[in-house]
Structure formats: C-alpha cells, structure tokens
Scaffold this active site. Structure first.
Site, PDB file in Angstrom:
ATOM      1  N   CYS A 451       0.930  -1.281  -0.164  1.00 39.59           N
ATOM      2  CA  CYS A 451       0.088  -0.072   0.014  1.00 39.59           C
ATOM      3  C   CYS A 451       1.018   1.406   0.052  1.00 39.59           C
ATOM      4  O   CYS A 451       1.449   1.665  -1.166  1.00 39.59           O
ATOM      5  CB  CYS A 451      -0.954  -0.129   1.251  1.00 39.59           C
ATOM      6  N   HIS A 581      -3.414  -5.233   0.056  1.00 35.53           N
ATOM      7  CA  HIS A 581      -2.880  -5.394   1.445  1.00 35.53           C
ATOM      8  C   HIS A 581      -3.186  -7.220   1.123  1.00 35.53           C
ATOM      9  O   HIS A 581      -3.837  -7.858   1.803  1.00 35.53           O
ATOM     10  CB  HIS A 581      -3.859  -5.070   2.580  1.00 35.53           C
ATOM     11  N   GLU A 583      -1.505  -9.359   3.112  1.00 39.49           N
ATOM     12  CA  GLU A 583      -1.452  -9.951   4.234  1.00 39.49           C
ATOM     13  C   GLU A 583      -2.785 -10.533   4.972  1.00 39.49           C
ATOM     14  O   GLU A 583      -2.742 -11.298   5.868  1.00 39.49           O
ATOM     15  CB  GLU A 583      -0.696  -8.932   5.397  1.00 39.49           C
TER      16      GLU A 583
END
Length: 655
Positions: A451, A581, A583
């Site tokens: 990001c 993102h 993750e």
C-alpha cells in the site's frame, strides 16, 4: 393435517425458523405447543459459545475464541464467529492504529476489529462486516427503525429494544455460510470485547443473558476468560473469584473458566481446585492458558485439557448431523495443524526481516503483516526474526536530534535479510521509508512494499532514477508539480469512514511480463488474482508510461488497465510492491503469495525458486468461488462512498 395445538406448534416453528422474532414475541402460545415446537427445532439450531473476559482486557480472548473454533472444526463442525465491540464507533475505520491495533479489512470492505483476522486465519473462513457488532451499529439500527415508525409509537428503551436488536443481529449473522460448503454453520463463537462490568458493555451482557433462554440451555455455553496473576510464586485466585461473582450477578453462569497466566508456568492443580470451589464449577470446567512458544500452540493446549469433550457433552454436539466428508476434513486439519506447530519447534535456520513502519510503538498495528510473515516462514521452515524500525528514525532530522537512535535504525536496515515497508497514512516517516526502499533497491536486498510502501517505491524511483527530486504524493503535498501518487477521483473528500477503495478487488497480470514476473508465478501462473484493498491514493496514470520506459514494471493492473496494482523490477532478486493488502488473506496453512516469495528470497534464490515451482503446482486462492468476480460487481457490495455533487475538503487520516 394439523389440528389444535399442533397447528399452533407449526405456526411457532415457522416463526422461529424464519427468525421472525418480533412476530414470535407478539404471539401467545400454549405451553405444550411451545415445548413441542422447541423440541422440533432444537436439533437443527445453531450452537452458540460466548467468550467473555474479566479483570483486564487484552488477555487473549480472541486467541482463545479462535482456538476453540479451530478445535470444533477438527471435530468436523462448520464454525463461524462474531466479535462484539462495545465502543460507539460504527466501525474501526476511523481509529488510529495506535489506539486499537490494525484495522482489518474484509472482502465486503468492512473495516473491523483485528480479532476478525484471528477468526479468518484460524478457521479459514470468509466473514462479513456484520460479523463485527459495535454499539454504534446497534444504536444506528434501533434509531433508524424508530424513525421509520417500526416501534408503533412505543417508548424505545435499552430493554427490550436495544437488547432485542443485539440478539436478532447475532442470530441472523450466525446463519450466514462462511466456508466452501455454502451451508449454515453448526457453531457460532461470540466474543464480547472489553471486560465484564464495563459501562459500555452492559446492554450486551443483558442481551446475552436473555439470549441463553431464547436459544435454550443445550444451545448456549459460556467461556469466561480471567487473569490469574502470579505474585511471588503464588497463583492468586481472588481476581477470578470476583469477576465470576460479578458475572453471575448479571445472570450469566460460566460453563468454562479459562485462567490466563502471564508466564510459562501452568495452572497448578491446587489453584484449579480452589477456583472450582469458589466459582461453583467442576474441576474439569477450569482450564489453564499459560504462555506458550507461539499462539499457534494454544489450540493444542486447550485440546490437552479436553475442552472439546466437555463442549460435546454440554451442547449435545453428537446430535448434529456431521457428514463423513467433514469428519475427514477435520482430521486432516488437525494433522496439518499439529505438523505445522511441531515443525516450528525444530527450526534453527533464521530469516531476518526488517519492518520499516510508522506505528511500531504498538506491534498490533501490523498484526496481519506479522502473521503473514510467520505463515511464510513456517512453509519455508525458517525461524522468523523481525526487527522493528520506526521509519522517521532513518531520516536526517533524527541524525541531528538523536544520533544513537538514527545509527541503531540504519544498523538494522543494513543488516537485513529482507526489508518490508507496510501501509499507513500521513506524511510523517515517509522520507525514512523512501531511504529504506532506495537501500533495498540499490543493494539488491529483497523488498516488499504494501500500500503506502508500494506508493513510496514509485516516488523513490521517480526521484532516484528519473531524476525528479521533488517527486511526491498529493497526500503529502497537494499542489506538488510532480505528482506521482494522486487522490483517486471517485472517492469522497468529505467523509472519513468507509470512504476508500475497500474490500476484495481483482488484479489482471500484464502478459508482457508473463515470462519473468515473480508475482504472477507466486499466484500460480494465473491471469487474474484477487486481494483486499484499503486506500484513497493511487499511482498517477499520467506518469505510468515514463515510469515503465525507465524500467519500473507494473505487472498487475485493474481490469480496465488504468490503475497500477503490482510493481516489480526484473533485474533484482526480489523487488515487489502491491497496492493491495495481501497480508489480510494469509492463512497458517496457505501463506500469502507475495509474503511467501519475499521470505523465500530473503533466505536465498534457491528457496525462492523452489517456492515458485510449488506455487505453480498447488496455489489455492483463499477466497470463495462466488467472491472472485469483476470489480464492477464487487463494488456494489463494499463500503465505498464515491464522490457526489462536487468536492469538499477532507481532514487527512491520522498520522
């Protein structure tokens, strides 16, 4: 044909199974009809497990709730989870990371409490924004109903209107499928945030007191998590006695008391017996949860104390219809989880990652990033070491004000096996991020930017390679003449909450980079992948051509080819940035592809190549099939608020 009480019974059955609770409460039934209808639906009802906490907050309710859910899945059950946050905010979207930890984003764009990340990771499910209940959401719903006249002129009160709204919300969301089966869950874990006795949680406690009678004794169990402090070698039970006494006074009786011990010393048998005696539970209902080598061992710790055996009896789980397929899946999950945790205990080779971020004072600000790194390290069988570097400590101003801190920060960066720059908002610390990215690029250190880290990699390239020293993002310098990162044109400037590009979005890999793109290969060689987004700014489309002509490759774009979403450098061991993102979708047994590649590259090129080949053969997206659709379709179900009727002014997000 139904006659007499049987007809009443059928009527009651329909009202309950269709969750028409307002109509149910307004009807009058003979007790025999009520009992008969209750018997008819008891076996089919969802089981509810409430996890509450006492003494202090932040002692591991989320991990215990997730671990309990995981163990239920190993028994072949379908499990969902709900988190109750008693704060007045509508959601977590406007909270600073240092206030409440990271903001976790769901497929539908919901900005929620980080505990929902625990649920998704442990249970391998896909939740929605409705799985996070806040006081703000409940009050908004009740007030909206009052304004529409749905209460028919009654005085709207906490009891029954707010408490009924809470119960209806829980029962509605608990029925929503969350896994690949597409079927209603068998069990719903409900975690109540905060501690018993908090003023803001009082309506939720009362709602759950009523809820236990709504669903019935065989369908509701309570796990109460309490702190057992160790003072000079003695485990003290008085805090637990006090919080259980308060809970019982509010009408809730714990079925299991999870005693949290801050240390590696287990709960002593004498302590267990004392809590059993003074808290009115059997000894088998008291379980100890001491510190273990990692949170992934907590399910095994609970399993060793027969928590599922107790819940199986308490909730009559044997009466549920569990198919052989799901029993087999549960056994496979248990074996995989045990294999992962046992392998983790025998790791000796280290991989050293430096995380350069803005919110390193509170590690929970980057919880999902840390978990994604852990999952990848498990796969590659390396012991993960994370060094935290506050990005502003790398800047020249710190060299003047605090030379020791400056040199410590740079010593960590120079010695890194891999450098990760995660997301964030605001200008503070971004120059330090750019310096760290430049070091990784020039010194051929594996780099992953997420990001804001992706955007800063673009700015660093523009400054260092294109020779534009004042290249900037309009987030930090709105009137910059060399804007390489700009505000997204369709996003509102007047509202903060839910006003970003949020939720699951597709990325199309550019075929021009197919032969060498590590990102594409890590995603299994597919033409399109999906990840969750949370951003207001994007790479300036007007600058893309000159960036690519100079060697910065945007290998992934949106479906229209207008929005840059993945960047890579061809002649670098591993240099990758993502606007998304990734993750947020990592799982312990299915690591995020970019993180897996990053960790592998930080271990060595042979490890990276091995993982690429494995991903090409076996990559499995963590998303349900029905969610992997076009952005146009996905946009309709997220929290985005496009601009309407002009542009206002917006206070920048918290720095």
């Amino acid at each position: 044909m139904f006659q007499g009480n049987e007809l009443y019974c059928l009527d009651l059955f329909v009202l309950i199974t269709t969750q028409n609770f307002d109509a149910f409460r307004s009807r009058s039934f003979a007790s025999s009809s009520y009992l008969l209808a209750t018997c008819l639906i008891a076996a089919a009802m969802t089981k509810y497990i409430l996890v509450s906490g006492g003494v202090v907050s932040g002692i591991g309710k989320g991990v215990i709730a997730s671990s309990t859910g995981l163990l239920l899945k190993t028994a072949g059950l379908k499990v969902t989870a709900i988190k109750i946050d008693p704060y007045m905010n509508i959601d977590a979207g406007t909270m600073r990371p240092t206030e409440h930890g990271e903001v976790y984003v769901l497929n539908d764009g919901g900005e929620v409490d980080l505990d929902l990340g625990n649920y998704e990771r442990y249970l391998d499910v896909t939740l929605s924004k409705d799985n996070n209940i806040t006081t703000g959401k409940i009050y908004r719903e009740v007030i909206d109903r009052e304004r529409r006249g749905e209460y028919l002129g009654k005085t709207v009160q906490i009891v029954p209107h707010v408490t009924n709204a809470i119960q209806d919300w829980i029962q509605r969301v608990s029925k929503v499928p969350v896994d690949e089966s597409g079927e209603e869950p068998d069990v719903c874990i409900v975690e109540l945030g905060g501690t018993v006795g908090d003023i803001e949680s009082a309506p939720f406690i009362e709602a759950m007191r009523q809820f236990q009678f709504r669903v019935g004794h065989d369908n509701f169990a309570l796990i109460h998590v309490s702190l057992v402090p160790d003072m000079h070698g003695e485990q003290k039970t008085k805090p637990t006695q006090t919080t259980v006494h308060a809970l019982r006074g509010l009408g809730l009786l714990p079925d299991l008391i999870a005693c949290r011990l801050l240390g590696h010393k287990p709960l002593e048998p004498s302590t267990k017996d004392k809590i059993s005696m003074f808290c009115h539970v059997a000894s088998e209902q008291v379980i100890g949860v001491h510190d273990v080598s990692s949170v992934y061992h907590v399910p095994l710790l609970l399993q060793s104390q027969q928590i599922i055996d107790y819940l199986r009896k308490r909730l009559n789980l044997a009466n549920l219809n569990i198919t052989e397929e799901w029993i087999s899946k549960g056994l496979s999950l248990e074996a995989s989880w045990k294999g992962m945790t046992k392998g983790q205990e025998r790791l000796f080779d280290e991989v050293k990652i430096v995380l350069v971020g803005k919110y390193t004072d509170l590690k929970d600000s980057y919880m999902s990033v840390v978990k994604a790194l852990e999952h990848s390290a498990f796969r590659i069988r390396r012991k993960l070491t994370i060094q935290w570097v506050e990005s502003s400590d790398l800047e020249p101003l710190t060299q003047e004000s605090d030379p020791a801190k400056y040199h410590d920060a740079w010593r960590a960066v120079v010695g890194a096996g891999g450098i990760l720059v995660p997301g964030g908002f605001g200008k503070r610390g971004t120059e330090g991020m750019i310096l760290a990215i430049k070091w990784a690029r020039e010194q051929k250190i594996p780099f992953l930017g997420i990001c804001l880290g992706f955007q800063m990699a673009v700015v660093e390239w523009a400054r260092s390679v294109l020779g534009i020293p004042d290249a900037q993002s309009t987030e930090f310098v709105p009137d910059t003449p060399n804007a390489f990162v700009i505000f997204m044109p369709e996003i509102s400037r007047t509202h903060m909450g839910g006003t970003m590009r949020l939720g699951l979005r597709p990325t199309v890999f550019d075929r021009n980079f197919e032969t060498w793109s590590k990102a594409r290969k890590l995603y299994g060689g597919t033409e399109k992948m999906w990840e969750r987004h949370r951003h207001r700014y994007e790479v300036n489309p007007e600058q893309v051509q000159r960036l690519q002509e100079s060697g910065l490759s945007f290998v992934g774009k949106d479906e229209k080819g207008e929005r840059m979403q993945i960047l890579e450098l061809k002649d670098h061991p591993f240099f990758m940035g993502l606007q998304a993102h990734p993750e947020l979708c990592s799982r312990p047994l299915n690591p995020s592809p970019p993180f897996l590649g990053f960790i592998a590259a930080s271990c060595g090129q042979s490890d990276l190549e091995e993982q690429i080949q494995e991903q090409l053969k076996s990559f499995r997206p963590p998303h349900p099939e029905h969610s992997m659709v076009s952005e146009e379709v996905l946009r309709t179900s997220t929290e985005e608020h496009p601009i309407a009727n002009g542009v206002g002014t917006m206070t920048p997000p918290t720095d």
